[in-house]
Scaffold this motif. Structure first.
Motif, PDB file in Angstrom:
ATOM      1  N   ALA A 196      -7.614  -5.540 -10.919  1.00  0.00           N
ATOM      2  CA  ALA A 196      -7.858  -6.832 -10.256  1.00  0.00           C
ATOM      3  C   ALA A 196      -9.103  -6.759  -9.370  1.00  0.00           C
ATOM      4  O   ALA A 196      -9.934  -7.668  -9.374  1.00  0.00           O
ATOM      5  CB  ALA A 196      -6.635  -7.233  -9.430  1.00  0.00           C
ATOM      6  N   ARG A 197      -9.251  -5.678  -8.648  1.00  0.00           N
ATOM      7  CA  ARG A 197     -10.411  -5.533  -7.770  1.00  0.00           C
ATOM      8  C   ARG A 197     -11.709  -5.501  -8.572  1.00  0.00           C
ATOM      9  O   ARG A 197     -12.707  -6.121  -8.193  1.00  0.00           O
ATOM     10  CB  ARG A 197     -10.281  -4.248  -6.946  1.00  0.00           C
ATOM     11  N   ASP A 198     -11.708  -4.776  -9.677  1.00  0.00           N
ATOM     12  CA  ASP A 198     -12.926  -4.646 -10.490  1.00  0.00           C
ATOM     13  C   ASP A 198     -13.478  -6.004 -10.920  1.00  0.00           C
ATOM     14  O   ASP A 198     -14.690  -6.190 -10.995  1.00  0.00           O
ATOM     15  CB  ASP A 198     -12.641  -3.841 -11.762  1.00  0.00           C
ATOM     16  N   TYR A 199     -12.572  -6.930 -11.242  1.00  0.00           N
ATOM     17  CA  TYR A 199     -13.046  -8.180 -11.851  1.00  0.00           C
ATOM     18  C   TYR A 199     -12.795  -9.402 -10.978  1.00  0.00           C
ATOM     19  O   TYR A 199     -12.815 -10.535 -11.459  1.00  0.00           O
ATOM     20  CB  TYR A 199     -12.411  -8.334 -13.250  1.00  0.00           C
ATOM     21  N   GLY A 200     -12.542  -9.164  -9.682  1.00  0.00           N
ATOM     22  CA  GLY A 200     -12.408 -10.286  -8.751  1.00  0.00           C
ATOM     23  C   GLY A 200     -11.185 -11.148  -9.009  1.00  0.00           C
ATOM     24  O   GLY A 200     -11.208 -12.358  -8.791  1.00  0.00           O
ATOM     25  N   LEU A 201     -10.096 -10.522  -9.470  1.00  0.00           N
ATOM     26  CA  LEU A 201      -8.858 -11.253  -9.741  1.00  0.00           C
ATOM     27  C   LEU A 201      -7.831 -10.956  -8.650  1.00  0.00           C
ATOM     28  O   LEU A 201      -7.962  -9.991  -7.902  1.00  0.00           O
ATOM     29  CB  LEU A 201      -8.297 -10.858 -11.113  1.00  0.00           C
ATOM     30  N   HIS A 202      -6.792 -11.778  -8.593  1.00  0.00           N
ATOM     31  CA  HIS A 202      -5.764 -11.608  -7.569  1.00  0.00           C
ATOM     32  C   HIS A 202      -4.440 -11.243  -8.237  1.00  0.00           C
ATOM     33  O   HIS A 202      -3.932 -12.007  -9.058  1.00  0.00           O
ATOM     34  CB  HIS A 202      -5.637 -12.903  -6.761  1.00  0.00           C
ATOM     35  N   GLN A 203      -3.905 -10.073  -7.893  1.00  0.00           N
ATOM     36  CA  GLN A 203      -2.629  -9.612  -8.464  1.00  0.00           C
ATOM     37  C   GLN A 203      -1.480 -10.041  -7.543  1.00  0.00           C
ATOM     38  O   GLN A 203      -1.480  -9.712  -6.356  1.00  0.00           O
ATOM     39  CB  GLN A 203      -2.648  -8.090  -8.587  1.00  0.00           C
ATOM     40  N   ILE A 204      -0.503 -10.750  -8.091  1.00  0.00           N
ATOM     41  CA  ILE A 204       0.704 -11.092  -7.324  1.00  0.00           C
ATOM     42  C   ILE A 204       1.861 -10.267  -7.896  1.00  0.00           C
ATOM     43  O   ILE A 204       2.257 -10.445  -9.047  1.00  0.00           O
ATOM     44  CB  ILE A 204       1.027 -12.592  -7.413  1.00  0.00           C
ATOM     45  N   ALA A 205       2.394  -9.337  -7.084  1.00  0.00           N
ATOM     46  CA  ALA A 205       3.493  -8.465  -7.528  1.00  0.00           C
ATOM     47  C   ALA A 205       4.821  -9.047  -7.041  1.00  0.00           C
ATOM     48  O   ALA A 205       5.093  -9.045  -5.854  1.00  0.00           O
ATOM     49  CB  ALA A 205       3.291  -7.057  -6.994  1.00  0.00           C
ATOM     50  N   LEU A 206       5.615  -9.522  -7.997  1.00  0.00           N
ATOM     51  CA  LEU A 206       6.864 -10.182  -7.605  1.00  0.00           C
ATOM     52  C   LEU A 206       7.954  -9.204  -7.190  1.00  0.00           C
ATOM     53  O   LEU A 206       8.774  -9.504  -6.339  1.00  0.00           O
ATOM     54  CB  LEU A 206       7.380 -11.044  -8.769  1.00  0.00           C
ATOM     55  N   GLY A 207       7.979  -8.058  -7.806  1.00  0.00           N
ATOM     56  CA  GLY A 207       9.092  -7.134  -7.595  1.00  0.00           C
ATOM     57  C   GLY A 207       8.868  -6.082  -6.534  1.00  0.00           C
ATOM     58  O   GLY A 207       9.759  -5.305  -6.250  1.00  0.00           O
ATOM     59  N   GLY A 208       7.674  -6.031  -5.968  1.00  0.00           N
ATOM     60  CA  GLY A 208       7.408  -5.018  -4.963  1.00  0.00           C
ATOM     61  C   GLY A 208       7.115  -3.665  -5.577  1.00  0.00           C
ATOM     62  O   GLY A 208       6.922  -3.534  -6.785  1.00  0.00           O
ATOM     63  N   ALA A 209       7.110  -2.652  -4.735  1.00  0.00           N
ATOM     64  CA  ALA A 209       6.615  -1.345  -5.148  1.00  0.00           C
ATOM     65  C   ALA A 209       7.612  -0.530  -5.949  1.00  0.00           C
ATOM     66  O   ALA A 209       7.242   0.345  -6.709  1.00  0.00           O
ATOM     67  CB  ALA A 209       6.181  -0.553  -3.912  1.00  0.00           C
ATOM     68  N   GLU A 210       8.881  -0.789  -5.795  1.00  0.00           N
ATOM     69  CA  GLU A 210       9.859   0.038  -6.495  1.00  0.00           C
ATOM     70  C   GLU A 210      10.388  -0.686  -7.722  1.00  0.00           C
ATOM     71  O   GLU A 210      10.452  -1.896  -7.760  1.00  0.00           O
ATOM     72  CB  GLU A 210      11.022   0.365  -5.561  1.00  0.00           C
ATOM     73  N   HIS A 211      10.792   0.116  -8.696  1.00  0.00           N
ATOM     74  CA  HIS A 211      11.369  -0.473  -9.911  1.00  0.00           C
ATOM     75  C   HIS A 211      12.850  -0.746  -9.671  1.00  0.00           C
ATOM     76  O   HIS A 211      13.712  -0.227 -10.352  1.00  0.00           O
ATOM     77  CB  HIS A 211      11.176   0.468 -11.097  1.00  0.00           C
ATOM     78  N   LYS A 212      13.129  -1.519  -8.657  1.00  0.00           N
ATOM     79  CA  LYS A 212      14.518  -1.822  -8.302  1.00  0.00           C
ATOM     80  C   LYS A 212      14.632  -3.321  -8.079  1.00  0.00           C
ATOM     81  O   LYS A 212      13.637  -4.027  -8.025  1.00  0.00           O
ATOM     82  CB  LYS A 212      14.899  -1.097  -7.005  1.00  0.00           C
ATOM     83  N   GLU A 213      15.876  -3.760  -7.876  1.00  0.00           N
ATOM     84  CA  GLU A 213      16.081  -5.175  -7.585  1.00  0.00           C
ATOM     85  C   GLU A 213      15.574  -5.471  -6.170  1.00  0.00           C
ATOM     86  O   GLU A 213      15.669  -4.637  -5.287  1.00  0.00           O
ATOM     87  CB  GLU A 213      17.572  -5.492  -7.681  1.00  0.00           C
ATOM     88  N   VAL A 214      15.030  -6.651  -5.988  1.00  0.00           N
ATOM     89  CA  VAL A 214      14.579  -7.038  -4.649  1.00  0.00           C
ATOM     90  C   VAL A 214      15.575  -8.044  -4.067  1.00  0.00           C
ATOM     91  O   VAL A 214      16.372  -8.634  -4.790  1.00  0.00           O
ATOM     92  CB  VAL A 214      13.148  -7.631  -4.662  1.00  0.00           C
ATOM     93  N   SER A 215      15.507  -8.242  -2.763  1.00  0.00           N
ATOM     94  CA  SER A 215      16.449  -9.157  -2.111  1.00  0.00           C
ATOM     95  C   SER A 215      16.187 -10.591  -2.573  1.00  0.00           C
ATOM     96  O   SER A 215      15.063 -10.942  -2.948  1.00  0.00           O
ATOM     97  CB  SER A 215      16.312  -9.049  -0.593  1.00  0.00           C
ATOM     98  N   ILE A 216      17.238 -11.400  -2.523  1.00  0.00           N
ATOM     99  CA  ILE A 216      17.114 -12.791  -2.970  1.00  0.00           C
ATOM    100  C   ILE A 216      16.051 -13.561  -2.164  1.00  0.00           C
ATOM    101  O   ILE A 216      15.204 -14.235  -2.767  1.00  0.00           O
ATOM    102  CB  ILE A 216      18.490 -13.512  -2.899  1.00  0.00           C
ATOM    103  N   PRO A 217      16.043 -13.452  -0.822  1.00  0.00           N
ATOM    104  CA  PRO A 217      14.991 -14.173  -0.078  1.00  0.00           C
ATOM    105  C   PRO A 217      13.580 -13.712  -0.441  1.00  0.00           C
ATOM    106  O   PRO A 217      12.667 -14.524  -0.572  1.00  0.00           O
ATOM    107  CB  PRO A 217      15.304 -13.849   1.385  1.00  0.00           C
ATOM    108  N   ALA A 218      13.417 -12.393  -0.617  1.00  0.00           N
ATOM    109  CA  ALA A 218      12.088 -11.866  -0.969  1.00  0.00           C
ATOM    110  C   ALA A 218      11.664 -12.384  -2.340  1.00  0.00           C
ATOM    111  O   ALA A 218      10.498 -12.753  -2.550  1.00  0.00           O
ATOM    112  CB  ALA A 218      12.107 -10.341  -0.962  1.00  0.00           C
TER     113      ALA A 218
END
Ligand SMILES: [Zn+2]
Length: 281
Positions: A196-218
């Motif tokens: 994303a940085r190389d080409y001026g794009l914006h990455q939106i990570a929905l699940g966060g850093a871990e390969h686990k379930e995230v909280s409902i509010p998050a």
């Protein structure tokens, strides 16, 4: 369990003795994309082994006994540089083979920080960038010259050829992604930060850093951000990403694209990402 372990050890021992003396020297790397890069440098002069197999989860990986044997019998171990298990491997190997050269393939890269919560200071996915892979290839070539000075000319020629390929790949991506500059794409796990940085794009990570379930509010907040961003492509890692990735996308309605960040065929995976982003809607 002990029996299984013994069988594996014997199998590895037999395997490494085969070839009647024409056995190639081995260099071990951490991840399959590194194996791809190093093979461009060494050609078929070396057997390059990766500790993690394609499709695995490198950040939660625990190296097996056989993998450690492979490192121990290698001419060198090349780390990706910022993956959690690497230090443990180096510590274990150092006890039995203190002289084994260990090289960091990602040295000299301008690191991205803060994408992986408290688990990782540096974003470990350095190979998601063509520009970074250019640096890594140069590092690995310099390291191979130290391991095997007699083949320096061959390694340099191979690096020159591979660098030319990377330069034209980068130019092609830059041209195609230029119209998308400033736009967003979705991922579950933040594995495309450098891309994303190389080409001026914006990455939106929905699940966060871990390969686990995230909280409902998050998750609700991430879905809102995704819907407001105009992003139309959602990259997911099959088999690793949470089921939540599927249900989140039902509410976002983006095009789901599967990719394998740890695949050996690094260039094919980069193409999947760029082709998905530039496809006509
Ligand atoms: Zn990660």
């Amino acid at each position: 369990m002990k029996h299984i372990l013994l069988i594996v050890v014997v199998a590895v021992a037999l395997w490494s003795c085969s070839g009647s003396g024409v056995e190639k020297p081995t260099v071990t790397v951490s991840l399959p994309p590194q194996k791809f890069i190093l093979e461009q440098i060494v050609g078929d002069a070396y057997d390059v082994r990766a500790l993690v197999v394609s499709g695995g989860d490198a950040e939660n990986y625990d190296p097996s006994f056989t993998n450690l044997m492979s490192v121990r019998n290698s001419k060198a171990y090349m780390t990706m540089g910022n993956i959690g298990f690497e230090q443990a491997v180096v510590d274990k190997i150092r006890q039995e083979n203190p002289g084994l050269p260990v090289y960091d393939s990602s040295r000299g890269i301008n690191f991205i920080r803060g994408t992986h919560g408290n688990d990782y200071d540096v974003d470990p996915h350095t190979w998601s960038s063509v520009a970074n892979v250019r640096i890594m290839a140069a590092n690995m070539e310099a390291d191979m010259e130290r391991v095997d000075p007699g083949r320096a000319r061959q390694f340099r020629a191979n690096l020159k050829r591979f660098t030319a390929t990377l330069d034209s790949l980068d130019a092609d991506y830059r041209r195609r992604l230029e119209p998308l500059r400033g736009s967003s794409f979705l991922v579950w796990h933040p594995s495309l930060s450098y891309f994303a940085r190389d080409y001026g794009l914006h990455q939106i990570a929905l699940g966060g850093a871990e390969h686990k379930e995230v909280s409902i509010p998050a998750l609700r907040e991430a879905i809102e951000e995704a819907r407001g961003s105009g992003a139309s492509v959602f990259f997911v890692q099959r088999d690793i990403d949470s089921r939540q990735a599927e249900s989140a996308n039902e509410r976002i309605g983006a095009r789901r694209v599967e990719f394998v960040p740890l695949d050996y065929d690094w260039m094919a995976q980069m193409d999947i990402v760029v082709n998905a982003l530039t496809a006509k809607r």
